[in-house]
Design an enzyme around this catalytic site. Structure first.
Site, PDB file in Angstrom:
ATOM      1  N   ARG A  27     -11.369  -2.278  20.210  1.00 25.99           N
ATOM      2  CA  ARG A  27     -11.545  -1.680  21.542  1.00 25.99           C
ATOM      3  C   ARG A  27     -11.609  -0.160  21.477  1.00 25.99           C
ATOM      4  NH1 ARG A  27     -10.588  -4.643  26.199  1.00 25.99           N
ATOM      5  NH2 ARG A  27     -10.825  -6.832  25.742  1.00 25.99           N
ATOM      6  N   ARG A  31     -12.092   1.987  28.506  1.00 24.64           N
ATOM      7  CA  ARG A  31     -11.684   2.796  29.657  1.00 24.64           C
ATOM      8  C   ARG A  31     -10.861   4.025  29.324  1.00 24.64           C
ATOM      9  NH1 ARG A  31      -9.683  -2.394  32.738  1.00 24.64           N
ATOM     10  NH2 ARG A  31      -9.190  -2.706  30.556  1.00 24.64           N
ATOM     11  N   ARG A  40     -19.916   3.290  32.699  1.00 25.12           N
ATOM     12  CA  ARG A  40     -19.513   2.050  33.373  1.00 25.12           C
ATOM     13  C   ARG A  40     -19.838   2.115  34.857  1.00 25.12           C
ATOM     14  NH1 ARG A  40     -17.997  -2.381  35.336  1.00 25.12           N
ATOM     15  NH2 ARG A  40     -16.004  -3.384  34.905  1.00 25.12           N
ATOM     16  N   ASP A  77     -18.992  -8.341  24.447  1.00 24.98           N
ATOM     17  CA  ASP A  77     -17.733  -9.017  24.735  1.00 24.98           C
ATOM     18  C   ASP A  77     -17.785 -10.432  24.175  1.00 24.98           C
ATOM     19  OD1 ASP A  77     -15.201  -8.430  26.568  1.00 24.98           O
ATOM     20  OD2 ASP A  77     -15.645 -10.561  26.608  1.00 24.98           O
ATOM     21  N   TYR A 153     -10.791 -19.416  27.324  1.00 26.89           N
ATOM     22  CA  TYR A 153     -11.350 -18.769  28.518  1.00 26.89           C
ATOM     23  C   TYR A 153     -12.224 -19.738  29.303  1.00 26.89           C
ATOM     24  CZ  TYR A 153      -9.445 -14.324  27.060  1.00 26.89           C
ATOM     25  OH  TYR A 153      -8.568 -13.330  26.729  1.00 26.89           O
TER      26      TYR A 153
HETATM   27  O1  CP3 Z   1     -14.888  -1.298  21.331  1.00 26.76           O
HETATM   28  C1  CP3 Z   1     -14.875  -2.528  21.091  1.00 26.76           C
HETATM   29  O2  CP3 Z   1     -13.919  -3.112  20.545  1.00 26.76           O
HETATM   30  C2  CP3 Z   1     -16.154  -3.314  21.346  1.00 26.76           C
HETATM   31  C3  CP3 Z   1     -16.219  -4.058  22.528  1.00 26.76           C
HETATM   32  C4  CP3 Z   1     -15.289  -5.214  22.863  1.00 26.76           C
HETATM   33  C5  CP3 Z   1     -14.932  -5.500  24.206  1.00 26.76           C
HETATM   34  N1  CP3 Z   1     -14.230  -6.672  24.215  1.00 26.76           N
HETATM   35  C6  CP3 Z   1     -15.295  -4.674  25.368  1.00 26.76           C
HETATM   36  C7  CP3 Z   1     -14.582  -4.834  26.636  1.00 26.76           C
HETATM   37  C8  CP3 Z   1     -14.713  -6.210  22.069  1.00 26.76           C
HETATM   38  C9  CP3 Z   1     -14.726  -6.356  20.556  1.00 26.76           C
HETATM   39  C10 CP3 Z   1     -14.066  -7.133  22.947  1.00 26.76           C
HETATM   40  C11 CP3 Z   1     -13.394  -8.355  22.471  1.00 26.76           C
HETATM   41  C12 CP3 Z   1     -12.686  -9.201  23.435  1.00 26.76           C
HETATM   42  N2  CP3 Z   1     -13.006  -9.451  24.744  1.00 26.76           N
HETATM   43  C13 CP3 Z   1     -11.553  -9.993  23.108  1.00 26.76           C
HETATM   44  C14 CP3 Z   1     -10.924 -10.097  21.738  1.00 26.76           C
HETATM   45  C15 CP3 Z   1      -9.984  -8.983  21.470  1.00 26.76           C
HETATM   46  C16 CP3 Z   1      -8.748  -9.011  22.307  1.00 26.76           C
HETATM   47  O3  CP3 Z   1      -8.612  -8.084  23.142  1.00 26.76           O
HETATM   48  O4  CP3 Z   1      -7.906  -9.912  22.138  1.00 26.76           O
HETATM   49  C17 CP3 Z   1     -11.169 -10.693  24.279  1.00 26.76           C
HETATM   50  C18 CP3 Z   1      -9.990 -11.640  24.408  1.00 26.76           C
HETATM   51  C19 CP3 Z   1     -12.099 -10.337  25.302  1.00 26.76           C
HETATM   52  C20 CP3 Z   1     -12.139 -10.848  26.697  1.00 26.76           C
HETATM   53  C21 CP3 Z   1     -11.966  -9.754  27.679  1.00 26.76           C
HETATM   54  N3  CP3 Z   1     -12.924  -8.805  27.981  1.00 26.76           N
HETATM   55  C22 CP3 Z   1     -10.822  -9.490  28.475  1.00 26.76           C
HETATM   56  C23 CP3 Z   1      -9.542 -10.286  28.448  1.00 26.76           C
HETATM   57  C24 CP3 Z   1     -11.124  -8.366  29.249  1.00 26.76           C
HETATM   58  C25 CP3 Z   1     -10.251  -7.769  30.343  1.00 26.76           C
HETATM   59  C26 CP3 Z   1      -9.171  -6.925  29.807  1.00 26.76           C
HETATM   60  C27 CP3 Z   1      -9.588  -5.505  29.809  1.00 26.76           C
HETATM   61  O5  CP3 Z   1      -9.278  -4.801  28.832  1.00 26.76           O
HETATM   62  O6  CP3 Z   1     -10.213  -5.092  30.787  1.00 26.76           O
HETATM   63  C28 CP3 Z   1     -12.425  -7.924  28.900  1.00 26.76           C
HETATM   64  C29 CP3 Z   1     -13.154  -6.745  29.444  1.00 26.76           C
HETATM   65  C30 CP3 Z   1     -13.638  -5.727  28.474  1.00 26.76           C
HETATM   66  N4  CP3 Z   1     -14.217  -5.997  27.253  1.00 26.76           N
HETATM   67  C31 CP3 Z   1     -13.630  -4.335  28.671  1.00 26.76           C
HETATM   68  C32 CP3 Z   1     -14.222  -3.759  27.537  1.00 26.76           C
HETATM   69  C33 CP3 Z   1     -14.502  -2.305  27.281  1.00 26.76           C
HETATM   70  C34 CP3 Z   1     -13.140  -3.607  29.934  1.00 26.76           C
HETATM   71  C35 CP3 Z   1     -14.163  -3.744  30.992  1.00 26.76           C
HETATM   72  C36 CP3 Z   1     -14.038  -2.690  32.053  1.00 26.76           C
HETATM   73  O7  CP3 Z   1     -13.330  -2.925  33.018  1.00 26.76           O
HETATM   74  O8  CP3 Z   1     -14.693  -1.636  31.931  1.00 26.76           O
END
Ligand code: CP3
Length: 348
Positions: A27, A31, A40, A77, A153
């Site tokens: 990540r 944000r 975004r 994602d 999920y």
């Molecule tokens: O920079 C990076 O790592 C690349 C992008 C990336 C994202 N999600 C972007 C993202 C990666 C590799 C992921 C993986 C991901 N997504 C996982 C596995 C890693 C982990 O955290 O356990 C999981 C479980 C998800 C599912 C997911 N996506 C959730 C639970 C959420 C909400 C939680 C949160 O942080 O907002 C997301 C949204 C998400 N994925 C965001 C980003 C940048 C935030 C979106 C936003 O509101 O702008």
């Protein structure tokens, strides 16, 4: 003909012990970066962001421009796979992902895994764009969710506290659940293969919820599908390292590493670095596992923890990372401090 020396991250994932510590952060785009929030705000929603190559490529590069990590992770994602399987997906501010929960396992299994990935072509275009613009030292990492985590999920409809829906479906109808896991495994192979063909140089399988399963279920729905994915990828792309992240696997990390055939494991925050050195590094590269909260705390606690990890794990194949993703409250300046700490020579 002389071949160029491999990128540091790829050398470490390939099992080499390096003098410096290659690093990237799960990540690392997100944000906590003001420039992410700005992009975004331009997109209608998060899914659109992931499917717009120009924006997704920009987001992939943002942390690299600021901090020059050794790895750029594709901006996308893990839930793009359920999206490609035509499950309704939305991301709600402050809530996270919301999917329309699958009622009927039989309904989903009719999908042809080969057709599914076509709707993710824009992701491959993002990979091509990033790869074309990446410096000679930085490696591009592709990724997907592992089948178990994606299935959680799909059946829970979002992030879960206790996984009662997905677990009760799986235990009640293990053969039906196997079919879902098998479908997800095949789609994941197609999806990661597409990323590798487009230019990803390593791939990570995120199994964020691996740690909630009892032993037999862990073997059946975490280790087995991950092993099949690794076998299929290695058949076509033997030189592309695969990193497994079975978060929360505890003492099962060793078995996961041995039996899946991944090149590297990413260890979560709770794995003792000494255990990782003694038990996991003899099997391949280890990646991890700074507590993401230390990037909020900063100061001596951060410096000491970074030093400790490099001291414990830097004697073998090691990639510095967090034990889980960067938290949104993280001050970007702390990541800059981390970059500086990792640039210092190791004390061993
Ligand atoms: O920079 C990076 O790592 C690349 C992008 C990336 C994202 N999600 C972007 C993202 C990666 C590799 C992921 C993986 C991901 N997504 C996982 C596995 C890693 C982990 O955290 O356990 C999981 C479980 C998800 C599912 C997911 N996506 C959730 C639970 C959420 C909400 C939680 C949160 O942080 O907002 C997301 C949204 C998400 N994925 C965001 C980003 C940048 C935030 C979106 C936003 O509101 O702008």
């Amino acid at each position: 003909m002389q071949t160029e020396p491999a990128k540091p991250l790829l050398r470490a994932l390939g099992g080499e012990k390096l003098l410096s510590t290659p690093w990237w952060l799960m990540r690392q785009a997100g944000r906590y970066l003001p420039e992410y929030r700005q992009v975004r705000a331009q997109a209608k929603d998060f899914v659109e962001l992931c499917l717009t190559p120009q924006l997704a490529a920009e987001l992939t590069m943002q942390p690299i421009r600021r901090f020059r990590m050794d790895g750029a992770i594709l901006f996308s994602d893990i839930l793009m796979v359920p999206y490609a399987l035509e499950q309704k997906l939305a991301f709600h501010e402050g809530v996270g992902p919301v999917l329309e929960p699958l009622e009927d396992l039989a309904a989903i299994i009719r999908f042809d895994p080969r057709g599914v990935v076509g709707s993710l072509d824009p992701v491959f275009e993002t990979v091509r764009r990033v790869r074309a613009g990446l410096g000679p030292q930085i490696a591009l990492i592709g990724f997907a969710g592992a089948p178990w985590t994606v299935a959680t999920y799909m059946l829970e409809g979002g992030t879960s506290r206790d996984f009662r829906r997905v677990k009760s479906s799986a235990y009640r109808d293990p053969a039906g659940f196997d079919a879902l896991i098998e479908l997800l495994s095949q789609v994941t192979v197609e999806y990661l293969s597409g990323q590798i063909r487009a230019g990803a140089e390593a791939v990570q399988l995120f199994d964020s919820w691996a740690g909630v399963l009892p032993e037999r279920a862990f073997v059946r729905w975490v280790i087995e599908p991950s092993r099949r994915i690794v076998v299929a990828l290695k058949e076509h792309f033997p030189g592309c390292p695969v990193i497994g992240f079975p978060r929360g696997a505890g003492v099962q990390y060793e078995r996961y590493f041995r039996e899946t055939g991944v090149d590297a494991v990413s260890i979560d925050t709770a794995v003792p670095p000494r255990y990782a050195r003694q038990t996991l590094q003899p099997l391949g590269a280890v990646q991890g596992n700074l507590d993401p909260a230390l990037l909020i705390a900063g100061g001596a606690a951060l410096a000491e923890a970074v030093r400790g990890l490099r001291h414990e794990l830097g004697g073998g194949p090691y990639v510095f990372n967090l034990g889980h993703g960067v938290l949104p409250e993280t001050p970007p300046e702390q990541v800059q401090i981390l970059a500086r700490l990792l640039g210092e020579p190791m004390d061993c």
